[in-house]
Design an enzyme around this catalytic site. Structure first.
Site, short mmCIF file in Angstrom:
data_model
loop_
_atom_site.label_atom_id
_atom_site.label_comp_id
_atom_site.label_asym_id
_atom_site.label_seq_id
_atom_site.Cartn_x
_atom_site.Cartn_y
_atom_site.Cartn_z
N HIS A 1 0.62 -1.19 -0.18
CA HIS A 1 -0.07 0.06 0.14
C HIS A 1 1.05 1.33 0.15
O HIS A 1 1.96 1.05 0.15
CB HIS A 1 -0.78 -0.15 1.10
CG HIS A 1 -0.27 0.06 2.52
ND1 HIS A 1 0.64 -0.89 3.00
CD2 HIS A 1 -0.57 0.98 3.62
CE1 HIS A 1 0.87 -0.49 4.18
NE2 HIS A 1 0.42 0.52 4.65
N ASP A 5 5.84 4.77 5.18
CA ASP A 5 6.85 3.95 5.68
C ASP A 5 7.05 2.55 5.00
O ASP A 5 7.98 2.00 4.96
CB ASP A 5 6.57 3.48 7.16
CG ASP A 5 4.81 2.96 7.29
OD1 ASP A 5 4.22 3.41 6.75
OD2 ASP A 5 4.89 1.95 8.12
N HIS A 12 -7.23 -1.75 6.12
CA HIS A 12 -6.62 -0.66 6.48
C HIS A 12 -6.92 0.67 6.27
O HIS A 12 -6.44 1.61 6.18
CB HIS A 12 -5.20 -0.91 5.97
CG HIS A 12 -3.78 -0.16 6.58
ND1 HIS A 12 -3.59 -0.42 7.89
CD2 HIS A 12 -2.98 0.46 5.79
CE1 HIS A 12 -2.59 0.34 8.06
NE2 HIS A 12 -2.21 1.00 7.01
#
Ligand SMILES: [Zn+2]
Ligand SMILES: [Zn+2]
Length: 292
Positions: free
Chosen positions: A60, A64, A150
């Site tokens: 995704h 990070d 998410h």
């Protein structure tokens, strides 16, 4: 098939746990999952410089997981890569990579002209956007994507790798407790799963509030849940990664996970590897056979 955890940390800066990234190798094929901070150094540490990768898979578009993508592209070129880096990502990846290359265009053109390296194609990237289902087929290795949960990130995926020797490795990506992932990972030889250690996240006045911590916890899988995920999926081995926070008591976490999962599991560390067919776990000079 061999799975190596390259970075087991999170956005927090930690000297032992770099940003999220994992490597899957099978035969001559090498596939990177995500490009967290420090990934190119970890790839070299794992004996697979980024210039050699066959595919880069992004779970995704959270920073990070892709902050070192440009460093991967430029260092791959320096490692004698002669073909574009192939990047597979969810919807939005093409625009992201085009924007990234546009941002660096002037620097890249100056660098190409100044360094006079013959293989300019090795300093470029090709993007394939994937959705649920098959992502890529490589010699002896097949990858499927499973949509995970998410939100507010709409496009977030886990992966299931199937090798031609029958071994299966599943990766959660970033997700809250997710039935679809459990279904996709059912019976996998190994499940690499993220872990949010909620008990350690406390409010800090002026820095973070309980509300903010709860919001972050709500789109990750809690340490109290991850053992259930492995147990319900019936996986042969669980490797935990993407720890939030990066610093924690391993013994306490292991006790929490063991309450729900009776099978073998590892608190992942950067550069820990698992050789799936032989059930061999290695980290540094340490070597464990998990048995059948
Ligand atoms: Zn995320
Ligand atoms: Zn993340």
């Amino acid at each position: 098939m061999k799975v190596t955890l390259l970075g087991t940390g999170c956005p927090q800066c930690h000297t032992k746990r770099y940003g999220p990234a994992s490597l899957v190798r099978h035969g001559e094929v090498s596939v990177l999952i995500d490009c967290g901070s420090g990934v190119t150094q970890r790839l070299v540490g794992a004996g697979c410089p980024g210039g050699r990768l066959d595919a880069v898979l992004l779970t995704h578009l959270h920073s990070d997981h892709l902050v070192d993508l440009y460093q991967l592209i430029v260092s791959g070129w320096h490692q004698n890569r002669t073909v574009p880096q192939r990047i597979y990502g969810p919807k939005g990846t093409r625009a992201y990579v085009e924007g990234l290359l546009a941002l660096w265009r002037e620097e890249r053109e100056l660098r190409m002209a100044h360094e006079r390296r013959p293989n300019l194609a090795g300093f470029t990237a090709e993007v394939v956007e994937y959705g649920e289902g098959p992502v890529v087929e490589l010699p002896g290795l097949f990858v499927d994507a499973v949509k995970v949960e998410h939100e507010p990130i709409k496009e977030a995926y886990g992966f299931v790798f199937r090798a031609d020797d029958g071994t299966v490795a599943a990766f959660s990506g970033d997700t809250r407790y997710c039935e679809a992932l459990i279904e996709a990972a059912r019976g996998a030889d190994v499940l690499v799963h993220e872990c949010f250690i909620h008990g350690l996240m406390k409010p800090v006045p002026g820095v973070r509030t309980q509300e903010g911590i709860d919001a972050v916890a709500s789109y990750h899988t809690l340490s109290a849940e991850v053992g259930k995920v492995a147990s319900e999926a019936g996986v042969g081995f669980l490797m935990l990664n993407h720890f939030v926070p990066a610093e924690f008591d391993r013994e306490a976490l292991a006790a929490e996970v063991a309450q729900d999962f009776a099978g073998p599991f590892a608190i992942g560390e950067d550069l820990m590897s698992y050789d799936v067919p032989t059930r061999t776990l290695t980290h540094g000079d340490a070597h464990w056979r998990l048995g059948s």
